[in-house]
Structure formats: C-alpha cells, structure tokens
Motif scaffolding. Structure first.
Motif, PDB file in Angstrom:
ATOM      1  N   GLY A 177       0.778  -1.229   0.000  1.00  0.00           N
ATOM      2  CA  GLY A 177       0.000   0.000   0.000  1.00  0.00           C
ATOM      3  C   GLY A 177       0.811   1.281   0.000  1.00  0.00           C
ATOM      4  O   GLY A 177       0.243   2.367  -0.003  1.00  0.00           O
ATOM      5  N   LYS A 178       2.141   1.189   0.003  1.00  0.00           N
ATOM      6  CA  LYS A 178       3.034   2.355  -0.025  1.00  0.00           C
ATOM      7  C   LYS A 178       2.703   3.337   1.101  1.00  0.00           C
ATOM      8  O   LYS A 178       2.663   4.555   0.912  1.00  0.00           O
ATOM      9  N   GLN A 179       2.486   2.783   2.300  1.00  0.00           N
ATOM     10  CA  GLN A 179       2.100   3.600   3.437  1.00  0.00           C
ATOM     11  C   GLN A 179       3.139   4.665   3.772  1.00  0.00           C
ATOM     12  O   GLN A 179       2.785   5.821   4.037  1.00  0.00           O
ATOM     13  N   MET A 180       4.408   4.304   3.776  1.00  0.00           N
ATOM     14  CA  MET A 180       5.459   5.275   4.139  1.00  0.00           C
ATOM     15  C   MET A 180       5.525   6.422   3.125  1.00  0.00           C
ATOM     16  O   MET A 180       5.686   7.577   3.507  1.00  0.00           O
ATOM     17  N   LYS A 181       5.356   6.107   1.865  1.00  0.00           N
ATOM     18  CA  LYS A 181       5.356   7.140   0.828  1.00  0.00           C
ATOM     19  C   LYS A 181       4.192   8.106   1.029  1.00  0.00           C
ATOM     20  O   LYS A 181       4.333   9.323   0.883  1.00  0.00           O
ATOM     21  N   LYS A 182       3.040   7.582   1.409  1.00  0.00           N
ATOM     22  CA  LYS A 182       1.865   8.412   1.616  1.00  0.00           C
ATOM     23  C   LYS A 182       2.000   9.246   2.898  1.00  0.00           C
ATOM     24  O   LYS A 182       1.582  10.407   2.944  1.00  0.00           O
ATOM     25  N   LEU A 183       2.596   8.669   3.928  1.00  0.00           N
ATOM     26  CA  LEU A 183       2.863   9.431   5.155  1.00  0.00           C
ATOM     27  C   LEU A 183       3.817  10.587   4.870  1.00  0.00           C
ATOM     28  O   LEU A 183       3.621  11.702   5.359  1.00  0.00           O
ATOM     29  N   ASP A 184       4.845  10.321   4.069  1.00  0.00           N
ATOM     30  CA  ASP A 184       5.791  11.390   3.693  1.00  0.00           C
ATOM     31  C   ASP A 184       5.094  12.473   2.878  1.00  0.00           C
ATOM     32  O   ASP A 184       5.386  13.664   3.035  1.00  0.00           O
ATOM     33  N   LYS A 185       4.196  12.070   2.005  1.00  0.00           N
ATOM     34  CA  LYS A 185       3.459  13.043   1.181  1.00  0.00           C
ATOM     35  C   LYS A 185       2.674  14.002   2.070  1.00  0.00           C
ATOM     36  O   LYS A 185       2.678  15.221   1.834  1.00  0.00           O
ATOM     37  N   ILE A 186       2.018  13.479   3.095  1.00  0.00           N
ATOM     38  CA  ILE A 186       1.242  14.320   4.013  1.00  0.00           C
ATOM     39  C   ILE A 186       2.167  15.224   4.819  1.00  0.00           C
ATOM     40  O   ILE A 186       1.899  16.422   4.981  1.00  0.00           O
ATOM     41  N   TYR A 187       3.239  14.677   5.332  1.00  0.00           N
ATOM     42  CA  TYR A 187       4.200  15.489   6.086  1.00  0.00           C
ATOM     43  C   TYR A 187       4.700  16.661   5.235  1.00  0.00           C
ATOM     44  O   TYR A 187       4.698  17.814   5.670  1.00  0.00           O
ATOM     45  N   ASN A 188       5.119  16.383   4.011  1.00  0.00           N
ATOM     46  CA  ASN A 188       5.656  17.427   3.134  1.00  0.00           C
ATOM     47  C   ASN A 188       4.589  18.443   2.729  1.00  0.00           C
ATOM     48  O   ASN A 188       4.877  19.637   2.613  1.00  0.00           O
ATOM     49  N   TYR A 189       3.364  17.990   2.531  1.00  0.00           N
ATOM     50  CA  TYR A 189       2.287  18.914   2.181  1.00  0.00           C
ATOM     51  C   TYR A 189       2.086  19.936   3.298  1.00  0.00           C
ATOM     52  O   TYR A 189       2.002  21.140   3.048  1.00  0.00           O
ATOM     53  N   PHE A 190       1.992  19.472   4.526  1.00  0.00           N
ATOM     54  CA  PHE A 190       1.743  20.388   5.640  1.00  0.00           C
ATOM     55  C   PHE A 190       2.972  21.208   6.009  1.00  0.00           C
ATOM     56  O   PHE A 190       2.835  22.338   6.495  1.00  0.00           O
ATOM     57  N   LYS A 191       4.123  20.708   5.735  1.00  0.00           N
ATOM     58  CA  LYS A 191       5.351  21.474   5.976  1.00  0.00           C
ATOM     59  C   LYS A 191       5.432  22.696   5.063  1.00  0.00           C
ATOM     60  O   LYS A 191       5.959  23.739   5.427  1.00  0.00           O
ATOM     61  N   ARG A 192       4.852  22.589   3.851  1.00  0.00           N
ATOM     62  CA  ARG A 192       4.943  23.660   2.854  1.00  0.00           C
ATOM     63  C   ARG A 192       3.625  24.429   2.678  1.00  0.00           C
ATOM     64  O   ARG A 192       3.549  25.325   1.857  1.00  0.00           O
TER      65      ARG A 192
END
Length: 195
Positions: A177-192
């Motif tokens: 399910g590429k969970q780590m990739k999706k978690l990183d996507k959310i982290y980066n979205y809110f960081k920017r």
C-alpha cells in the motif's frame, strides 16, 4: 494561519494516527501555521447522538451550550483538517455526528430566499485526509465519487467553504500500500502549506 485538526479514529496504534502525527509534525515546521489545535473526537468522548426534545430543539443547536467550545474552535480556525477512515463509502458515524451538530443553521449557514443558503464559514479552507481498505479509485469508479460529493458539495460548499483539498489513500491494509510514501506526502504537504 490558525489550524484545527479533527481526528476521528478510535485506535492510536493505527495508520490514521500516524497520519495525524505527520500532519502535526509538518505543521509545526511550517512558519505559515502560527497556532494549532487538535480535537480527537474519540479521546474527547464526543457524543455524536442528536437529541431533540422539550429542552433541546433543533432550531437552537447554534446556541447549545454543550457544544460551545467546538463552535469556538471552528470560528477560531482559518484551516480545518479532517483525518478519518472511509467506512462504507463515507466518513465514520462519529464524525458525521459532529458535523450534524456543529454545522447547524445560524452558525454554519443562514437560510435565505432561493435554493442555497448564505454560508457563514466563508474564508475558511479544509483539507480531508482519509484512508480506506479498498483501491484508491474505488470511490470514484464504483461509488460515483460519493465521498467527495458528500463532503465538498453537500457540506463545505453549503456552508461557504470553497477551498477543499482531498487526500484519499487506498489499499491501506495491503503490504503493497506504499504507506510510508503516503505518510511522507502528508508530512511534506503540511510542511509547505500556505493559506
């Protein structure tokens, strides 16, 4: 920007909780986000049941003292972030109960002549982060996009919120399910994130 996170999942040892932590982590590293409040509906013991009787009338929901602090949170926030699973093609009953009570007439909207009301939450924006067991495109193909239609058109646009961003993450119970990739996507979205 003042941001309110509304988290709706009963287990803190879960992927949904990991998404919550990544939203918080990214937000705290974002200089555009000045203040942050988190509402965990299950930890809060929020009662999602609507009660209408001689003491509690539907027309008075916008002044119900039992939910005043939640109205204050919504009023305070510039951006509202919802984190929840998609169960049976829609958000959990707990979140829908919160919506039923908080997005009430004379607080979230005001009836007027014509087909649509006057949305009283104009100027706010929303991000919905949702997870599901099924494939990512299941709601679009099989359910005719019911989840997004429900949240964006039937709720947020109705109360004046026009800027709505969705993250619908599918296959979340799959080892692929590429969970780590999706978690990183959310982290980066809110960081920017900017308002």
């Amino acid at each position: 920007m003042k941001m309110l996170i509304i988290y709706t999942y009963p287990n803190h040892n879960s992927l949904n909780y990991a998404f919550l932590q990544n939203v918080i982590k990214g937000s705290k590293q974002n200089s555009n986000i000045k203040e942050l409040q988190i509402l965990d509906l299950y930890d809060e013991g929020f009662n999602p049941l609507l009660v209408f009787n001689e003491q509690k009338r539907r027309r008075d929901m916008h002044t119900d003292p039992d939910i005043e602090k939640y109205r204050q949170q919504i009023t305070w926030a510039d951006k509202i972030v919802f984190i929840y699973p998609i169960w049976w093609g829609r958000p959990p009953a707990m979140l829908l109960g919160y919506i039923d009570q908080l997005f009430a007439s004379n607080f979230a909207y005001k009836d007027k002549k014509g087909l649509f009301p006057d949305g009283l939450l104009k100027g706010k924006s929303v991000v919905c982060v949702s997870t599901m067991k099924g494939p990512t495109h299941y709601p679009l193909i099989w359910l005719n996009n019911a989840h997004k239609t429900l949240m964006k058109r039937a709720l947020f646009n109705f109360v004046g919120i026009k800027k709505v961003k969705f993250f619908e993450f599918g296959n979340m119970e799959s080892p692929r399910g590429k969970q780590m990739k999706k978690l990183d996507k959310i982290y980066n979205y809110f960081k920017r994130l900017v308002l």
